[in-house]
Each structure stands twice: as structure tokens, then as C-alpha cells.
Design a protein around this motif. Structure first.
Motif, PDB file in Angstrom:
ATOM      1  N   LEU A  84       0.773  -1.144   0.019  1.00  0.00           N
ATOM      2  CA  LEU A  84       0.026   0.006   0.177  1.00  0.00           C
ATOM      3  C   LEU A  84       0.780   1.202   0.076  1.00  0.00           C
ATOM      4  CD1 LEU A  84      -3.364   0.844   1.921  1.00  0.00           C
ATOM      5  CD2 LEU A  84      -1.230   2.356   2.267  1.00  0.00           C
ATOM      6  N   CYS A  85       1.915   1.365   0.784  1.00  0.00           N
ATOM      7  CA  CYS A  85       2.733   2.399   0.996  1.00  0.00           C
ATOM      8  C   CYS A  85       3.604   2.667  -0.543  1.00  0.00           C
ATOM      9  CB  CYS A  85       3.757   2.203   2.066  1.00  0.00           C
ATOM     10  SG  CYS A  85       2.905   2.416   3.861  1.00  0.00           S
ATOM     11  N   VAL A  90       3.187   6.557  -0.802  1.00  0.00           N
ATOM     12  CA  VAL A  90       3.683   7.055   0.523  1.00  0.00           C
ATOM     13  C   VAL A  90       5.052   6.963   0.906  1.00  0.00           C
ATOM     14  CG1 VAL A  90       3.443   6.409   3.175  1.00  0.00           C
ATOM     15  CG2 VAL A  90       1.495   6.142   1.727  1.00  0.00           C
ATOM     16  N   ILE A  91       5.837   5.980   0.239  1.00  0.00           N
ATOM     17  CA  ILE A  91       7.244   5.876   0.382  1.00  0.00           C
ATOM     18  C   ILE A  91       7.806   6.651  -0.865  1.00  0.00           C
ATOM     19  CG2 ILE A  91       9.291   4.437  -0.170  1.00  0.00           C
ATOM     20  CD1 ILE A  91       7.712   2.099   0.778  1.00  0.00           C
ATOM     21  N   ASP A  92       8.325   7.754  -0.882  1.00  0.00           N
ATOM     22  CA  ASP A  92       9.019   8.935  -1.559  1.00  0.00           C
ATOM     23  C   ASP A  92      10.472   8.571  -1.744  1.00  0.00           C
ATOM     24  OD1 ASP A  92       9.699   9.635   0.615  1.00  0.00           O
ATOM     25  OD2 ASP A  92       9.024  11.922   0.185  1.00  0.00           O
ATOM     26  N   VAL A 101       8.640   2.470   6.898  1.00  0.00           N
ATOM     27  CA  VAL A 101       7.478   1.758   6.857  1.00  0.00           C
ATOM     28  C   VAL A 101       7.619   0.584   7.606  1.00  0.00           C
ATOM     29  CG1 VAL A 101       5.844   0.453   5.316  1.00  0.00           C
ATOM     30  CG2 VAL A 101       6.746   2.671   4.575  1.00  0.00           C
ATOM     31  N   ASP A 102       8.628  -0.301   7.670  1.00  0.00           N
ATOM     32  CA  ASP A 102       8.469  -1.357   8.353  1.00  0.00           C
ATOM     33  C   ASP A 102       8.832  -1.204   9.865  1.00  0.00           C
ATOM     34  OD1 ASP A 102       8.394  -2.872   6.069  1.00  0.00           O
ATOM     35  OD2 ASP A 102      10.671  -2.945   5.872  1.00  0.00           O
ATOM     36  N   LYS A 147      -5.274  11.695   1.178  1.00  0.00           N
ATOM     37  CA  LYS A 147      -5.456  11.957  -0.089  1.00  0.00           C
ATOM     38  C   LYS A 147      -4.694  10.810  -1.036  1.00  0.00           C
ATOM     39  CE  LYS A 147      -6.479  16.614   0.294  1.00  0.00           C
ATOM     40  NZ  LYS A 147      -6.456  17.993   0.114  1.00  0.00           N
ATOM     41  N   LEU A 148      -3.443  10.637  -0.663  1.00  0.00           N
ATOM     42  CA  LEU A 148      -2.756   9.540  -1.278  1.00  0.00           C
ATOM     43  C   LEU A 148      -3.199   8.300  -1.383  1.00  0.00           C
ATOM     44  CD1 LEU A 148       0.947  10.546   0.193  1.00  0.00           C
ATOM     45  CD2 LEU A 148      -0.195  11.268  -2.104  1.00  0.00           C
ATOM     46  N   ILE A 149      -4.094   8.127  -0.404  1.00  0.00           N
ATOM     47  CA  ILE A 149      -4.610   6.402  -0.189  1.00  0.00           C
ATOM     48  C   ILE A 149      -5.879   6.346  -0.736  1.00  0.00           C
ATOM     49  CG2 ILE A 149      -4.888   4.755   1.519  1.00  0.00           C
ATOM     50  CD1 ILE A 149      -2.676   5.939   3.035  1.00  0.00           C
TER      51      ILE A 149
END
Length: 224
Positions: A84-85, A90-92, A101-102, A147-149
Motif C-alpha cells: 500500500l505504501c 507514501v514511500i517517496d 514503513v517497516d 489523499k494519497l490513499i
């Protein structure tokens, strides 16, 4: 004696008067209609409650069940959280990495748990929003993260393309085949089928392998 007995009998025979008016006979059709309306009303209420699922929760459920036919959509594994990230950016690669994230996932989930709930999911996003949108306030950062998700679904990778290599090309080049393997293909590389696998009887009268078969008649006719 007789007077007392008659009075006593009158007292015993007297019954209290029921002042409650008798109920009118009910109409079965009306009863069924009332029950149906009550059921429809409850169903509508439940449907309205189900329809209140936010776009964020809908995205959570889609990613939660991705790749797992037994998943209910109420909990998400670490693998799907990472996907998902990635899919929702979410990961840029700068402010938020796969390591971040982990770490957040391990921090939010329970010690003995391998999944996170939707509420824990929102906590994890709040943690990452502070790193992802450093120049915004906490409230603005979490809204930008949502908003990203919102409205997103897992990205399904396409079919893996075959990678050509010199080794594969050499092994599949029929012009370089020798022996019995060479006999199974014609000069263009097309397979001969049964003729290339079995020894068929040649009744043409020519020696096997003779390359000028059928040219004699043309020569004779040309000389005349």
C-alpha cells in the motif's frame, strides 16, 4: 338460616366486571405488512451504516485482502501494508523509505500480532505523515496522507516479458542444428512434423539426399 345462606350465595356468585373493551380481530395481511415495513426499515438502517465506510477504509480493505483469499479485510499483514505504501506513493525515497514503513508497522502492531486493524492503520499513517510532509502542520499532513490513499487499489503487475539472451538464441537457432535434429526443420526453421521424425520411404527413384531431383525432365525438354 336460609336468609344468610342466600346472601352468601349471592356474594360468591358475584364476579368482577371486565371493563376492558374486547380486541377487534386482527387482519393477517396488515400484520404481515407491518412486519415487512419494520424489517425494511431495519435493513435500510443497516445499509446506511454500511454505506458510511470512508474512502480511506475502503482502500484499506482492498489492500488487506489482496493476494489472500481467506482475508476478511478487517486486518492487514505487513506485506500488504508495504505494498500500500509503495502503490500509493507514501514511500517517496526521501522522507519516507521502506525501512521507515517497516519500523512503523512493528511499532503500531501488538507484540504477538502479525496484523494491524484499521484504527492502527490510521495511527501508522499519522506517524508517517510527520516525516512525509514535514513542512505542514500535523492536521494538514495527515489529510495529505489520506489523499494519497483514498480511492486507491492494489496495482497488479503485468505479465513478465521473456528476456532474450545470446545463450537462448544460440540454442533455438535451427540453422546451427546438426545430425538428426537438423532433419526435423526446413531451411526456414519451420518444423517438418512427422516427416522430420520418421524415415519415410522415398519412391521417387532418386538416391537419398539427391538435391537435383525432378530436374532431368526440364533438361530434356530444354534441349529439344
Amino acid at each position: 338460616m336460609n336468609t344468610y345462606t342466600m346472601a352468601d350465595n349471592k356474594v360468591k356468585s358475584t364476579k368482577p366486571v371486565n371493563k376492558t373493551p374486547p380486541k377487534s380481530p386482527s387482519d393477517p395481511a396488515k400484520d404481515r405488512a407491518a412486519k415487512r415495513l419494520s424489517y425494511d426499515s431495519n435493513s435500510s438502517h443497516e445499509g446506511a451504516m454500511a454505506g458510511e465506510i470512508s474512502a480511506l477504509e475502503e482502500a484499506f480493505r482492498k489492500f488487506a485482502i489482496h493476494g489472500d483469499t481467506r482475508a476478511t479485510g478487517k486486518e492487514m499483514h505487513g506485506k500488504n501494508w508495504s505494498k500500500l505504501c509503495k502503490d500509493c506513493h507514501v514511500i517517496d525515497g526521501k522522507n519516507v523509505t521502506i525501512t521507515d514503513v517497516d519500523i512503523v508497522f512493528s511499532k503500531i502492531k501488538g507484540k504477538s500480532s502479525r496484523t494491524i486493524t484499521f484504527e492502527q492503520f490510521k495511527e501508522a499513517l499519522q506517524e508517517l505523515s510527520k516525516k512525509r510532509f514535514k513542512d505542514k502542520s500535523d492536521e494538514e499532513a495527515i489529510q495529505e496522507m489520506y489523499k494519497l490513499i483514498e480511492g486507491k487499489a492494489p496495482i497488479i503487475s503485468g505479465v513478465t516479458k521473456a528476456i532474450s539472451s545470446p545463450t537462448v538464441s544460440r540454442l533455438t537457432d535451427t540453422s546451427k542444428f546438426t545430425g538428426s535434429h537438423k532433419e526435423r526443420f526446413d531451411p526456414s526453421g519451420k518444423g517438418k512434423g512427422k516427416a522430420g521424425r520418421e524415415d519415410l520411404v522415398d519412391a521417387s527413384g532418386y538416391v537419398s539426399g539427391y538435391k537435383h531431383a525432378g530436374t532431368y525432365d526440364h533438361k530434356v525438354q530444354g534441349s529439344k
